[in-house]
Design an enzyme around this catalytic site. Structure first.
Site, PDB file in Angstrom:
ATOM      1  N   TYR A   1       0.839  -1.205   0.000  1.00  0.00           N
ATOM      2  CA  TYR A   1       0.000   0.000   0.000  1.00  0.00           C
ATOM      3  C   TYR A   1       0.872   1.252   0.000  1.00  0.00           C
ATOM      4  O   TYR A   1       0.640   2.191  -0.770  1.00  0.00           O
ATOM      5  CB  TYR A   1      -0.889  -0.067   1.239  1.00  0.00           C
ATOM      6  CG  TYR A   1      -1.821   1.100   1.452  1.00  0.00           C
ATOM      7  CD1 TYR A   1      -3.055   1.151   0.801  1.00  0.00           C
ATOM      8  CD2 TYR A   1      -1.491   2.139   2.319  1.00  0.00           C
ATOM      9  CE1 TYR A   1      -3.928   2.205   1.019  1.00  0.00           C
ATOM     10  CE2 TYR A   1      -2.361   3.197   2.540  1.00  0.00           C
ATOM     11  CZ  TYR A   1      -3.579   3.221   1.885  1.00  0.00           C
ATOM     12  OH  TYR A   1      -4.438   4.271   2.109  1.00  0.00           O
TER      13      TYR A   1
ATOM     14  N   LYS B   1       1.007   4.280  -2.835  1.00  0.00           N
ATOM     15  CA  LYS B   1       0.699   5.675  -2.515  1.00  0.00           C
ATOM     16  C   LYS B   1       1.889   6.585  -2.823  1.00  0.00           C
ATOM     17  O   LYS B   1       1.713   7.738  -3.218  1.00  0.00           O
ATOM     18  CB  LYS B   1       0.261   5.808  -1.053  1.00  0.00           C
ATOM     19  CG  LYS B   1      -1.060   5.102  -0.755  1.00  0.00           C
ATOM     20  CD  LYS B   1      -2.219   5.696  -1.564  1.00  0.00           C
ATOM     21  CE  LYS B   1      -3.563   5.090  -1.194  1.00  0.00           C
ATOM     22  NZ  LYS B   1      -4.691   5.683  -1.927  1.00  0.00           N
TER      23      LYS B   1
END
Ligand SMILES: NC(=O)c1ccc[n+]([C@@H]2O[C@H](COP(=O)([O-])OP(=O)(O)OC[C@H]3O[C@@H](n4cnc5c(N)ncnc54)[C@H](OP(=O)(O)O)[C@@H]3O)[C@@H](O)[C@H]2O)c1
Length: 260
Positions: free
Chosen positions: A159, A163
């Site tokens: 993740y 990002k």
């Protein structure tokens, strides 16, 4: 009340992942600021509820089922909004996912692919489609919902990587699209109470620890993120592009120092 340069009156917004959490809060805040708002996500019924809430605020609304990682879905989504309202002034790339919680060393290929496709490839392809329309219109604002975890490495490894990629996508697009009066910015929230982040706040001990890391001392609600999005969508931010606004309740600065 006339909110002047902060008003979104006359603008059309498209918010992905608008059915709940941060996307819903942004969609409603943009409607309150005067925009007509389309919301997308995979499941139609919750989107239709949000569309009703937008309509209750006196704005036009549209709910479209669309999987962000499927480019055909994104093409249809953009066409639907264009057919309905003829333009898109604001795109919020908010839909995101985190299907795997654990060390990178144990992560499997499917988790990498799903997270990359939803959090990075989807926003890239949708931005491309919408930016072409914005270029014809003479401008627009694209807002990517990144994360503080894209700046500081976190325990959500894949993740974090997606990002960080989204933040760089923001900057590269800003560099390319400024000539068309299209601004591209990101918001990097800290932990906010939503379904996606449940693993970080549902257990009381984890919630207390998360709150304790922030200068403001509490975990945010989706509405805490929406104001920054309205600002970046509005003419009040006309000279801001390629930026990342951190909205984390002061997690980056940390809690008050203890002197004794
Ligand atoms: N909550 C936090 O602490 C936090 C912190 C930093 C950043 N963020 C970011 O904020 C954004 C919103 O997250 P949230 O916390 O509000 O999560 P959430 O409450 O779980 O909402 C996620 C939204 O995205 C949609 N979505 C998920 N997968 C999708 C897909 N494949 N295609 C289209 N739509 C999809 C969901 O609708 P369907 O399930 O119907 O598709 C839902 O509307 C994400 O990008 C997230 O990474 C969250």
């Amino acid at each position: 009340m006339d909110s002047g340069r902060f008003s979104l009156q006359g603008k059309v917004a498209l918010v992905t992942g608008g059915s709940r959490g941060i996307g819903r809060a942004i969609a409603l805040a943009m409607a309150e600021a005067g925009a007509d708002v389309a919301v997308s996500g995979r499941k139609l019924p919750p989107l239709e509820e949000v569309a009703q809430e937008i309509a209750q605020r006196g704005r036009k609304s549209l709910a479209v089922a669309s999987h962000i990682a499927k480019v055909e879905d994104s093409r249809t989504l953009v066409e639907r909004v264009k057919d309905e309202w003829g333009r898109i002034d604001i795109l919020v790339n908010n839909a995101g996912t985190n299907p795997y919680y654990g060390p990178l060393l144990e992560a499997e290929e499917w988790a990498w692919d799903v997270t990359m496709n939803v959090n990075l490839k989807g926003p890239f392809l949708l931005s491309q489609l919408v930016a072409r329309l914005m270029r014809e219109q003479g401008g627009g604002s694209i807002i990517n919902i990144a994360s503080i975890m894209g700046i500081i490495p976190s325990e959500l490894g894949i993740y974090s990587v997606t990002k960080a990629g989204l933040i760089m996508l923001t900057k590269v697009l800003a560099k390319e699209l400024g000539q068309y009066k299209i601004r591209v910015n990101a918001i990097a929230p800290g932990v906010v109470k939503t379904r996606l982040s449940e693993a970080l706040w549902k257990e009381p001990a984890k919630a207390e620890a998360a709150a304790g890391r922030k200068a403001l001392g509490y975990i945010g609600e989706p509405e805490d993120i929406a104001g920054a999005a309205v600002y970046l969508a509005s003419d009040a931010s006309s000279y801001v592009t390629g930026e990342v606004i951190i909205v984390d309740g002061g997690e980056s600065v940390g809690p008050a120092p203890v002197y004794d």
